[in-house]
Motif scaffolding. Structure first.
Motif, short mmCIF file in Angstrom:
data_model
loop_
_atom_site.label_atom_id
_atom_site.label_comp_id
_atom_site.label_asym_id
_atom_site.label_seq_id
_atom_site.Cartn_x
_atom_site.Cartn_y
_atom_site.Cartn_z
N ILE B 93 1.06 -1.12 0.06
CA ILE B 93 -0.11 -0.04 -0.10
C ILE B 93 0.68 1.24 -0.06
O ILE B 93 0.61 2.26 -0.61
CB ILE B 93 -0.96 -0.11 1.16
N GLU B 94 1.92 1.18 0.66
CA GLU B 94 2.76 2.34 0.72
C GLU B 94 3.40 2.58 -0.48
O GLU B 94 3.41 3.70 -1.07
CB GLU B 94 3.94 2.30 1.76
N ASP B 95 3.67 1.40 -1.30
CA ASP B 95 4.50 1.77 -2.64
C ASP B 95 3.39 2.40 -3.70
O ASP B 95 4.11 3.26 -4.20
CB ASP B 95 5.09 0.52 -3.22
N VAL B 96 2.26 1.76 -3.41
CA VAL B 96 1.25 2.14 -4.65
C VAL B 96 0.80 3.47 -4.32
O VAL B 96 0.77 4.42 -5.30
CB VAL B 96 0.20 1.21 -4.50
N ALA B 120 -4.18 -3.71 9.86
CA ALA B 120 -2.99 -3.41 8.87
C ALA B 120 -3.10 -2.25 8.05
O ALA B 120 -2.45 -1.45 7.71
CB ALA B 120 -2.66 -4.82 8.17
N LEU B 121 -4.67 -2.33 7.57
CA LEU B 121 -5.15 -1.12 6.73
C LEU B 121 -4.98 0.10 7.35
O LEU B 121 -4.59 1.23 6.76
CB LEU B 121 -6.47 -1.31 6.21
N ARG B 122 -5.45 0.28 8.76
CA ARG B 122 -5.29 1.36 9.59
C ARG B 122 -3.63 1.78 9.48
O ARG B 122 -3.39 3.14 9.45
CB ARG B 122 -5.85 1.16 10.77
N LEU B 123 -2.71 0.88 9.95
CA LEU B 123 -1.59 1.44 10.08
C LEU B 123 -0.77 1.82 8.54
O LEU B 123 -0.27 2.84 8.53
CB LEU B 123 -0.65 0.24 10.72
N ALA B 124 -1.25 1.10 7.41
CA ALA B 124 -0.91 1.51 6.32
C ALA B 124 -1.41 2.90 6.09
O ALA B 124 -0.74 3.67 5.45
CB ALA B 124 -1.32 0.62 5.17
N GLY B 125 -2.82 3.30 6.11
CA GLY B 125 -3.32 4.31 6.16
C GLY B 125 -2.71 5.47 6.78
O GLY B 125 -2.47 6.47 6.26
N ASP B 126 -2.34 5.14 8.05
CA ASP B 126 -1.53 6.25 8.70
C ASP B 126 -0.17 6.67 8.23
O ASP B 126 0.15 7.62 8.11
CB ASP B 126 -1.61 5.81 10.06
N VAL B 136 -6.36 10.04 4.07
CA VAL B 136 -6.83 8.79 3.78
C VAL B 136 -8.20 8.59 4.55
O VAL B 136 -8.53 9.01 5.65
CB VAL B 136 -5.94 7.55 4.49
N VAL B 137 -9.24 7.94 3.82
CA VAL B 137 -10.42 7.60 4.20
C VAL B 137 -10.77 6.16 3.99
O VAL B 137 -10.33 5.58 3.09
CB VAL B 137 -11.82 8.39 3.56
#
Lengths: 254, 254, 254, 254, 254, 254
Positions: B93-96, B120-126, B136-137
């Motif tokens: 997610i970070e790369d994209v 994990a999505l929440r951490l990625a979003g943060d 990010v929403v």
């Protein structure tokens, strides 16, 4: 009618049976990157997936879904192009292969189309082989296509070969009328050859170095018939070669 | 007719135009994991993608392809289930998002269906929010579906809600006749509630802890009509709410 | 008189005996972040530690020391607030749990107070469970406190609940007279609810988005009696629930 | 009366004022590891914290909380001993220093007691210095104590020096009556010297190599008066020396 | 007489002058792995270094020292063979290039001999190019040698080409009389070709798969004269080609 | 005549025999960094290698090649100085030791000369010891040299000791006539002592803090005879001490 091979479309008992009976899985790393105004960003992903699907059908096994996105940093100056870092690309392959190796697949066939993936794919394959005790075989489907079809399928970017490749997957994604800004094929061929040289070569930073408009070649030459032939012949070639490679008796020491 | 939103199916100039005019992108993390003998392994990926596609259409923007595979370690005892490690999922997610943020998108809407992805999505979003200066929403589409449709869309595993979710994407992937080994709904509901508790809860190791056969619920209740309504109502709900969230004036300090 | 439970205050033979007889350990991740002019930076750490101490006493086991610092990036615009990156927070928990799992504890109870820790704590718990073959149970003590005490313990930031929480630990650290710049509770409640929404929500970047002065609520309502009751009731609730969760027979496959 | 220096016990405005006026912060890495039947597991953490507290008071600044746990792999065969991997220990220090450096502290004084921390602390200090443009000074407080107090504070493990060190922090944590199984001081001194040699030395794997019972020395010699003197003299020594080091004009190139 | 080019043998002012005037550096990744009973373990490192040295002399610049060890996992069943993990190999190159890029070198020429290094070297080169804003050119000197010398320098393992390569560096390291256990050249050629295939290929796990005795070829054919010619011609080839590559005007977008 | 000990110069069967008979390996981490106008950048690498070679000869075993480059960030303001990050340095050592530990060496002797390597080397040694079940002994050869030779071998930078150290390796690399810009020895000694202090010390950022011209000392005092004596006496000292350390019966618990 062809059997369904996309793992994500199978029910779990069917996937399990397929994995256990063949001990084999096919995987198709993709790439999402600019291919001019006439081909979709996912051209390389679609090409790999389309051939891999046919290979999996021939081998009566499953196609395990990898990300559509590959390693394409040199297309990032065209917005919409996506890229994973090489280490992320490798990590994804390691995680996925860890799963399927535990689920009985010890023969892993990667069908790749995007040459930007190749070095990372090789390292991923080596890592997976050592960590999970499997045999990895890689098929570079774009090279095979060019080898089998020659001038009808040139190794340009977004030319006749890649246009046919998209047609294999979904002809509605091709719009040759928009292909109005090719870079000079002579210049681009020459520069592409520089970066593809095997003995002394620079590493490509940005595809503008090859083609200022991002693409070159003859998309107008692609036909549905060619697309069909590519899918047929290239998948046959890969399936046969892979069976040979997986069938070798390894001479490993005790 | 609906506009094409899948980034990989767009030509680069169209994707660029869409990104630059809306500054918005939709992303749908998936999951590939057992859903009983009647639903495909990719159920959660198809559900998220189908709703995300409708959301992107409503917002006139693009759906950026994430891997079909998510974070599902607790389904690994059923072969064919796939999982990324949380750190790999985050890295992808970070790369994209690094790419699309550089390509002008500073509003990123994640449409998720798989609850195993959420932490994990929440951490990625943060991480993405801090690294790339975007907003990010996250939309948890399975919760919204249940909220809007209640008993017709229960939060079981592979029951009426998820069967309808697959029907949204491709009804041919559902085979309710095979749904012959449900786990006891009373028992599974009770155990699922234990792991979903908000105040004191164990972390799920293996879905056998919830349902010995891997699934429970009433797939036979799903209908194409319900599927259609879910897609319609849930995407509308998300699109409206996301516009509100992206529209807030942040009160950040200088 | 209460038994000593802080592992670092025990002599090694006593800690070993406690770990081996109960096979259980309690851990309390903290947070050090601004809580207005009236509460100490370590409010969340003190709250978690205080309740966790009482839980460990009830369960006759040890409280294993984690860092006082948690995951609080959104408070960094107030100097003195500290934060670990999520991956560091997870790495610390993995290292500590690796030790105590080798020292016989296979039941790990995390007592958390800081909601910013929750996603990382869940990933840490999942990782620890898989790597070290333990059972992890998480207790979100702030939610329990609010559940049990309602309006007397509101989920604001630095209001009555958190003031009481600090009083549990050390009343001398509270100075309600300085609480002279609350943000509007109506506004802050509304914005906090936006970020705490379960179905569609933005991720909090900076707590100024919730409360321009960094806090809101009614610290003046906290009393030592309430503090005492929270410690008593919340620790009882957690101890009872944890025993149930650890006591379940897991239905894991062979 | 002494000023409060523990950052976590300060209100945010006070911490901010202290950081901004002094631009200095004190940090005390700890360790939680067996110290025989008579001293608590947190002996080294308490020793470092107690001296660091006095140093911070002398320098009128804050003591920033680090984990109580340090790098102590060689005590792991005694249950209850805890250890971080060196890279985790370094990551925590980097994260914390990143925060306080952004909050104006560009002079960071580490007060360490545990010699197992020293190599990782040095690498952390070097990293922090380069990444965040600060000046790091390290004080090895156990060496200073031994230097200033000689035979009354020997560099054994859990002997007179460390017993006094715990008394500095909390005399109730010492129970000299239980100190009934010392290892031979002659043997342990000899072996400890082997691992502490500066020119040719093995790396300690397990503290059993030094002392089969885990400790040696003369805890019965420690007194509260000695404890008080150590705190007084060692903190004075560190504060003075640190001021000199931070006061130097660096001769860095442009 | 040839100029000294080994950076580690130069005095700092001379190295600085060379780096600043040419803005170019040559680097030679090595490999230490079994080469039969007649050639040293460092064969590939010596070959690369010897040619790179001559290249650096021709270009009047420096040869920056990389580890002698490369990526050779498939030789590990022969004790004494050494290997770095690919990520370690890449990290070393990144660190070294970070230094020399800051010291003015923006043209980096890698002279490699060991084909096991190639995928990792390519990824390292790509990373270095993006991170440090340099141009990387890679020369695969074993391929060039074979191209220029044909049958006299075959791409076997430890045959005539590699024997000559060691002679370039130090003839005393060759002991052809010990070369008494070659694997069958026909078999090894055939299997080596399988792993070197470009279109469909397995990844080599262990060099026993190619040659049961670890080597094949005709070391007895190597001569000092051939060695001298290789050094002369291959370095000339690389120097000329590299100058062309570094001299191109990149067509990068703004 | 001395036996060949450089692993990379040995044929594989000889290296294997040596590793299996002694179960011992010598490793010499290096450093490449400015040493004034009169000594080569590789001074520390040459010093360590030269002594390590003699040690390996005395112990009849092999010298395993590590990178010439070490951890020297504080010399980076002099172009040509190279440095690995500490974690890269550790990773290389871990990878190499993983290989040789699998090849029977369970006694690993590191001969270091560069004090900047020491903290990372200690962590690497600890990691290697735990991961690969070996015994690590470290010899700090510069300290031993100074201990044995006193004023004739001072711990300056690029003075008599280091000049002699290069002479051990290759006298042609020394050019004392160029040593015309020493920093003040009094000042540099004083400042070097500050950073080398054991109890309270800053961490060196840039060697300009010690010596504005990068070096100090009396290179003109070095002689070939001294060089010869250092090699002889220091290697004898290390070999004897290492045999004692490796010969101890560890008192590890079951």
């Amino acid at each position: 009618m062809k059997i369904e091979v996309h793992l994500e479309r199978l029910k779990q008992p069917d996937a399990e049976a397929r994995l256990k009976s063949t001990r084999l899985a096919v995987l198709a790393p993709g790439s999402v990157e600019q291919h001019g105004p006439h081909l979709p960003l996912g051209t390389d992903a679609f090409a790999a997936m389309s051939i891999a699907e046919a290979v999996a059908q021939r081998l009566n096994t499953v196609l395990v879904p990898l990300p559509l996105i590959g390693v394409s940093p040199y297309h990032q100056s065209w917005p919409g192009s996506l890229s994973l870092q090489a280490q992320t690309f490798i990590a994804v392959i390691e995680d996925v292969c860890d799963c399927i190796a535990r689920h009985s697949a010890d023969k892993l066939l990667f069908v790749n189309w995007h040459e930007g993936n190749s070095p990372a794919l090789r390292l991923a394959g080596d890592s997976v082989q050592r960590k999970f005790n499997v045999r990895v075989v890689i098929a570079e489907s774009h090279l095979i296509t060019n080898k089998l079809f020659g001038e009808r399928a040139q190794l340009t970017h977004a030319g006749n070969m890649e246009t046919a490749a998209v047609m294999m997957y979904d002809p509605s994604l091709v719009d040759v009328r928009k292909a109005d800004n090719p870079s000079s094929q002579a210049d681009a061929d020459a520069m592409h050859a520089v970066f593809r040289e095997k003995d002394v070569f620079p590493i490509l930073r940005d595809f503008h170095e090859v083609a200022p408009t991002g693409w070159y070649g003859k998309p107008e030459e692609a036909t549905l018939e060619l697309a069909q032939q590519i899918r047929e012949k290239v998948s046959e070639y890969i399936a046969e070669r892979a069976q040979i490679e997986f069938g070798r008796n390894s001479r490993l020491p005790e």
